[in-house]
Design an enzyme around this catalytic site. Structure first.
Site, PDB file in Angstrom:
ATOM      1  N   ASN A 119     -50.761  94.232  19.924  1.00 26.38           N
ATOM      2  CA  ASN A 119     -50.041  93.986  21.177  1.00 26.38           C
ATOM      3  C   ASN A 119     -50.579  94.997  22.184  1.00 26.38           C
ATOM      4  O   ASN A 119     -50.239  96.175  22.121  1.00 26.38           O
ATOM      5  CB  ASN A 119     -48.527  94.172  20.961  1.00 26.38           C
ATOM      6  CG  ASN A 119     -47.763  94.076  22.265  1.00 26.38           C
ATOM      7  OD1 ASN A 119     -48.317  93.704  23.304  1.00 26.38           O
ATOM      8  ND2 ASN A 119     -46.476  94.406  22.230  1.00 26.38           N
ATOM      9  N   TRP A 120     -51.428  94.491  23.048  1.00 19.90           N
ATOM     10  CA  TRP A 120     -52.071  95.411  24.002  1.00 19.90           C
ATOM     11  C   TRP A 120     -51.105  95.890  25.087  1.00 19.90           C
ATOM     12  O   TRP A 120     -51.416  96.796  25.841  1.00 19.90           O
ATOM     13  CB  TRP A 120     -53.266  94.707  24.662  1.00 19.90           C
ATOM     14  CG  TRP A 120     -54.500  94.666  23.816  1.00 19.90           C
ATOM     15  CD1 TRP A 120     -54.657  95.144  22.542  1.00 19.90           C
ATOM     16  CD2 TRP A 120     -55.778  94.125  24.204  1.00 19.90           C
ATOM     17  NE1 TRP A 120     -55.947  94.934  22.114  1.00 19.90           N
ATOM     18  CE2 TRP A 120     -56.650  94.315  23.112  1.00 19.90           C
ATOM     19  CE3 TRP A 120     -56.261  93.504  25.347  1.00 19.90           C
ATOM     20  CZ2 TRP A 120     -57.994  93.906  23.150  1.00 19.90           C
ATOM     21  CZ3 TRP A 120     -57.583  93.087  25.386  1.00 19.90           C
ATOM     22  CH2 TRP A 120     -58.429  93.285  24.301  1.00 19.90           C
ATOM     23  N   GLY A 160     -44.093 103.462  19.926  1.00 23.73           N
ATOM     24  CA  GLY A 160     -44.757 104.363  20.868  1.00 23.73           C
ATOM     25  C   GLY A 160     -44.307 105.803  20.735  1.00 23.73           C
ATOM     26  O   GLY A 160     -44.614 106.645  21.580  1.00 23.73           O
ATOM     27  N   GLY A 177     -49.272  98.380  18.507  1.00 22.03           N
ATOM     28  CA  GLY A 177     -49.439  98.663  19.928  1.00 22.03           C
ATOM     29  C   GLY A 177     -50.642  99.573  20.145  1.00 22.03           C
ATOM     30  O   GLY A 177     -51.790  99.134  20.139  1.00 22.03           O
ATOM     31  N   GLY A 178     -50.348 100.860  20.318  1.00 25.40           N
ATOM     32  CA  GLY A 178     -51.375 101.833  20.688  1.00 25.40           C
ATOM     33  C   GLY A 178     -52.672 101.728  19.893  1.00 25.40           C
ATOM     34  O   GLY A 178     -53.768 101.717  20.480  1.00 25.40           O
TER      35      GLY A 178
HETATM   36  P1  13P Z   1     -46.888 101.177  18.895  1.00 32.29           P
HETATM   37  O1  13P Z   1     -47.764 100.733  17.755  1.00 32.29           O
HETATM   38  O2  13P Z   1     -47.650 101.727  20.065  1.00 32.29           O
HETATM   39  O3  13P Z   1     -45.760 102.048  18.427  1.00 32.29           O
HETATM   40  O4  13P Z   1     -46.192  99.841  19.464  1.00 32.29           O
HETATM   41  C1  13P Z   1     -45.599  98.983  18.579  1.00 32.29           C
HETATM   42  C2  13P Z   1     -45.223  97.761  19.315  1.00 32.29           C
HETATM   43  O5  13P Z   1     -44.370  97.769  20.175  1.00 32.29           O
HETATM   44  C3  13P Z   1     -45.962  96.523  18.999  1.00 32.29           C
HETATM   45  O6  13P Z   1     -45.374  95.427  19.609  1.00 32.29           O
END
Ligand code: 13P
Length: 256
Positions: free
Chosen positions: A13-14, A177, A238-239
């Site tokens: 998920n960018w 995050g 995410g990250g």
């Molecule tokens: P992170 O991997 O940056 O914690 O984000 C997770 C997320 O919200 C994926 O949708």
């Protein structure tokens, strides 16, 4: 029945990152790194304006492209919104719905998540439906109640047949995050709870066939132990998905 009856899906998920030119390069780089890795499906969910570039760069590779939201109406006076058939025509196969950032910052509710899910499924998209508790809920000991309620409300009126195109992403909000990852045991416990709710809503066969991902600070260092759990069928990242080399290592961890 066990994990072998359902797909493992590693999805990035960018969020609000990458311009179209950056997206083109990142998809191409990711695709090169995950080529031939058939042990899981690989999806990148990109901002709307990156879709064309991402779909083009993913052509002929094993990377599939997803969007990060979709509106529930088919068309009309909904300034700034995007309809499911628009996404499909652009080559999108997956769509994230109900991400906690949309619930927290953009007024998304279980009712709108349910409506969006129905619209996306009716159009032929696969849905990555996100749910999870906030920190206060976990600390109050009501995680099970919260995720059970979200699962029931978000899936209300969705048929067993349509569940073939629904992936659940369990994303504890406190882990997103923050660098705070749920332990493999915590992820397993809640993914199993969600599967149990799906079994009650539908039946055991549907529950066993549903892919349930974990999301929240998953990275190349912790993915293997999370993915080893019986009820954790992939990740929503995410990250770490913004760095192709890191994301590809998570895909590697899912090959076992
Ligand atoms: P992170 O991997 O940056 O914690 O984000 C997770 C997320 O919200 C994926 O949708």
């Amino acid at each position: 029945m066990n994990k072998s009856v359902r797909s493992t899906i590693i999805a990035g998920n960018w969020k609000m990152n990458m311009t179209p030119s950056a997206a083109k390069a990142a998809v191409a780089e990711t695709a090169a790194l995950v080529a031939g890795k058939t042990g899981c499906e690989v999806v990148l969910c990109v901002p709307f304006v990156d879709i064309a570039a991402a779909v083009e760069a993913a052509k002929g590779t094993n990377v599939k492209i997803g969007a990060q939201n979709v509106h529930f109406e088919a068309k009309g006076a909904f300034t700034g919104e995007i309809a499911a058939d628009m996404l499909l025509e652009c080559g999108v196969e997956y769509v994230i719905i109900g991400h906690s950032e949309r619930r927290q910052y953009f007024g998304e509710t279980d009712e709108t998540v349910n409506k969006r899910t129905k619209a996306a499924l009716a159009a032929g998209l696969k849905v990555i439906l996100c749910l999870g508790e906030v920190l206060g809920e976990r600390q109050s000991g009501i995680t099970e109640e919260i995720v059970s309620m979200q699962t029931k409300l978000d899936l209300a009126g969705i048929s067993a047949e349509d569940m073939k195109n629904v992936i659940i992403a369990y994303e504890p909000v406190w882990a997103i995050g923050t660098g705070l990852t749920a332990t493999p045991e915590q992820a397993e416990e809640v993914c199993a709870i969600i599967r149990g709710v799906i079994a009650k809503l539908y039946d055991e066969k549907v529950a066993q066939a549903t892919t349930i991902q974990y999301g929240g600070s998953m990275n190349d260092g912790n993915a293997a132990e999370l993915l080893a759990k019986e009820n954790v069928d992939g990740g929503l990242i995410g990250g770490a998905s913004l760095v192709p080399a890191k994301f590809a290592k998570i895909v590697d961890a899912a090959q076992a």
